[in-house]
Scaffold this motif. Structure first.
Motif, PDB file in Angstrom:
ATOM      1  N   ALA A 163       0.827  -1.213   0.000  1.00  0.00           N
ATOM      2  CA  ALA A 163       0.000   0.000   0.000  1.00  0.00           C
ATOM      3  C   ALA A 163       0.860   1.261   0.000  1.00  0.00           C
ATOM      4  N   VAL A 164       1.945   1.243   0.759  1.00  0.00           N
ATOM      5  CA  VAL A 164       2.823   2.412   0.810  1.00  0.00           C
ATOM      6  C   VAL A 164       3.544   2.584  -0.524  1.00  0.00           C
ATOM      7  N   TYR A 165       3.996   1.500  -1.135  1.00  0.00           N
ATOM      8  CA  TYR A 165       4.609   1.599  -2.471  1.00  0.00           C
ATOM      9  C   TYR A 165       3.631   2.224  -3.459  1.00  0.00           C
ATOM     10  N   ARG A 166       2.377   1.758  -3.455  1.00  0.00           N
ATOM     11  CA  ARG A 166       1.374   2.319  -4.378  1.00  0.00           C
ATOM     12  C   ARG A 166       1.141   3.802  -4.104  1.00  0.00           C
ATOM     13  N   ALA A 167       1.031   4.182  -2.826  1.00  0.00           N
ATOM     14  CA  ALA A 167       0.773   5.584  -2.476  1.00  0.00           C
ATOM     15  C   ALA A 167       1.948   6.482  -2.859  1.00  0.00           C
ATOM     16  N   LYS A 168       3.160   6.020  -2.625  1.00  0.00           N
ATOM     17  CA  LYS A 168       4.339   6.853  -2.857  1.00  0.00           C
ATOM     18  C   LYS A 168       4.751   6.870  -4.324  1.00  0.00           C
ATOM     19  N   TYR A 169       4.637   5.749  -5.019  1.00  0.00           N
ATOM     20  CA  TYR A 169       5.183   5.630  -6.366  1.00  0.00           C
ATOM     21  C   TYR A 169       4.127   5.311  -7.423  1.00  0.00           C
ATOM     22  N   GLY A 170       2.877   5.503  -7.114  1.00  0.00           N
ATOM     23  CA  GLY A 170       1.803   5.146  -8.031  1.00  0.00           C
ATOM     24  C   GLY A 170       1.952   5.724  -9.427  1.00  0.00           C
ATOM     25  N   HIS A 171       2.623   6.842  -9.527  1.00  0.00           N
ATOM     26  CA  HIS A 171       2.805   7.518 -10.819  1.00  0.00           C
ATOM     27  C   HIS A 171       3.883   6.891 -11.685  1.00  0.00           C
ATOM     28  N   GLY A 172       4.745   6.102 -11.123  1.00  0.00           N
ATOM     29  CA  GLY A 172       5.908   5.680 -11.893  1.00  0.00           C
ATOM     30  C   GLY A 172       6.217   4.203 -11.848  1.00  0.00           C
ATOM     31  N   GLY A 173       5.233   3.342 -11.983  1.00  0.00           N
ATOM     32  CA  GLY A 173       5.522   1.919 -12.052  1.00  0.00           C
ATOM     33  C   GLY A 173       5.415   1.157 -10.753  1.00  0.00           C
ATOM     34  N   ALA A 174       4.649   1.675  -9.809  1.00  0.00           N
ATOM     35  CA  ALA A 174       4.536   0.986  -8.514  1.00  0.00           C
ATOM     36  C   ALA A 174       3.986  -0.423  -8.663  1.00  0.00           C
ATOM     37  N   GLU A 175       3.153  -0.654  -9.652  1.00  0.00           N
ATOM     38  CA  GLU A 175       2.560  -1.992  -9.793  1.00  0.00           C
ATOM     39  C   GLU A 175       3.631  -3.061  -9.978  1.00  0.00           C
ATOM     40  N   SER A 176       4.731  -2.724 -10.660  1.00  0.00           N
ATOM     41  CA  SER A 176       5.796  -3.718 -10.826  1.00  0.00           C
ATOM     42  C   SER A 176       6.490  -3.995  -9.498  1.00  0.00           C
ATOM     43  N   MET A 177       6.416  -3.046  -8.549  1.00  0.00           N
ATOM     44  CA  MET A 177       7.062  -3.229  -7.247  1.00  0.00           C
ATOM     45  C   MET A 177       6.145  -3.901  -6.228  1.00  0.00           C
ATOM     46  N   VAL A 178       4.907  -4.186  -6.617  1.00  0.00           N
ATOM     47  CA  VAL A 178       4.009  -4.927  -5.735  1.00  0.00           C
ATOM     48  C   VAL A 178       3.613  -6.265  -6.348  1.00  0.00           C
ATOM     49  N   SER A 179       4.308  -6.656  -7.416  1.00  0.00           N
ATOM     50  CA  SER A 179       4.074  -7.972  -8.014  1.00  0.00           C
ATOM     51  C   SER A 179       4.588  -9.047  -7.055  1.00  0.00           C
ATOM     52  N   ALA A 180       4.129 -10.257  -7.253  1.00  0.00           N
ATOM     53  CA  ALA A 180       4.579 -11.367  -6.399  1.00  0.00           C
ATOM     54  C   ALA A 180       6.094 -11.519  -6.476  1.00  0.00           C
ATOM     55  N   THR A 181       6.677 -11.307  -7.644  1.00  0.00           N
ATOM     56  CA  THR A 181       8.126 -11.428  -7.819  1.00  0.00           C
ATOM     57  C   THR A 181       8.863 -10.380  -6.998  1.00  0.00           C
ATOM     58  N   ALA A 182       8.376  -9.136  -7.034  1.00  0.00           N
ATOM     59  CA  ALA A 182       9.023  -8.058  -6.276  1.00  0.00           C
ATOM     60  C   ALA A 182       8.814  -8.231  -4.776  1.00  0.00           C
ATOM     61  N   VAL A 183       7.619  -8.659  -4.360  1.00  0.00           N
ATOM     62  CA  VAL A 183       7.335  -8.850  -2.931  1.00  0.00           C
ATOM     63  C   VAL A 183       8.347  -9.808  -2.307  1.00  0.00           C
ATOM     64  N   GLU A 184       8.760 -10.825  -3.061  1.00  0.00           N
ATOM     65  CA  GLU A 184       9.730 -11.796  -2.558  1.00  0.00           C
ATOM     66  C   GLU A 184      11.098 -11.179  -2.286  1.00  0.00           C
ATOM     67  N   THR A 185      11.345  -9.969  -2.789  1.00  0.00           N
ATOM     68  CA  THR A 185      12.645  -9.314  -2.597  1.00  0.00           C
ATOM     69  C   THR A 185      12.635  -8.304  -1.460  1.00  0.00           C
ATOM     70  N   THR A 186      11.565  -8.214  -0.708  1.00  0.00           N
ATOM     71  CA  THR A 186      11.448  -7.196   0.335  1.00  0.00           C
ATOM     72  C   THR A 186      12.535  -7.357   1.396  1.00  0.00           C
TER      73      THR A 186
END
Length: 132
Positions: A103-126
């Motif tokens: 949710a914070v990634y979407r709120a902060k970066y929603g304008h610039g590709g946040a969806e790729s940072m909340v994908s299952a693949t990206a979540v595994e890199t947290t």
């Protein structure tokens, strides 16, 4: 016990969290096994629940991310703050942590590709960055 205005190891102060939240990116320099620092790499950063998190596009054993998994230590910097951190791999964290960080990634970066940072693949890199 920390003096007034100082933080205890592992805890971020409200002022530090504000600086991190205000930064579009932080720069991270992962520590090598000999204690020297790798080059500074810019990466998106968010804070949630008083903790600081970073992610990358996909999990890998190379580059800054692979080195971070091996040494678990780095320095970070944003305008007004440079700090030594320890790194905790929380890619398999509880669903509550994942939902909050997403949710914070979407709120902060929603304008610039946040969806790729909340994908299952990206979540595994947290990674959680804890103040030293």
């Amino acid at each position: 016990m920390a003096e007034e205005g100082e933080t205890m190891s592992g805890a971020w102060s409200p002022d530090e969290l504000r600086l991190l939240d205000a930064a579009a990116e932080l720069e991270i320099a992962v520590e090598r096994s000999d204690g020297s620092l790798r080059r500074w790499v810019p990466i998106w950063v968010v804070s949630a629940g008083g903790q600081v998190y970073v992610r990358t596009w996909y999990r890998r054993d190379t580059g800054w991310f692979g080195q971070a998994l091996r040494t678990r230590r780095a320095r970070i910097r944003v305008p007004g703050l440079e700090a030594a951190v320890t790194i905790e791999d929380v890619g398999a964290a509880s669903a509550g942590v994942t939902v909050e960080v997403d949710a914070v990634y979407r709120a902060k970066y929603g304008h610039g590709g946040a969806e790729s940072m909340v994908s299952a693949t990206a979540v595994e890199t947290t990674l959680r960055l804890d103040r030293q």
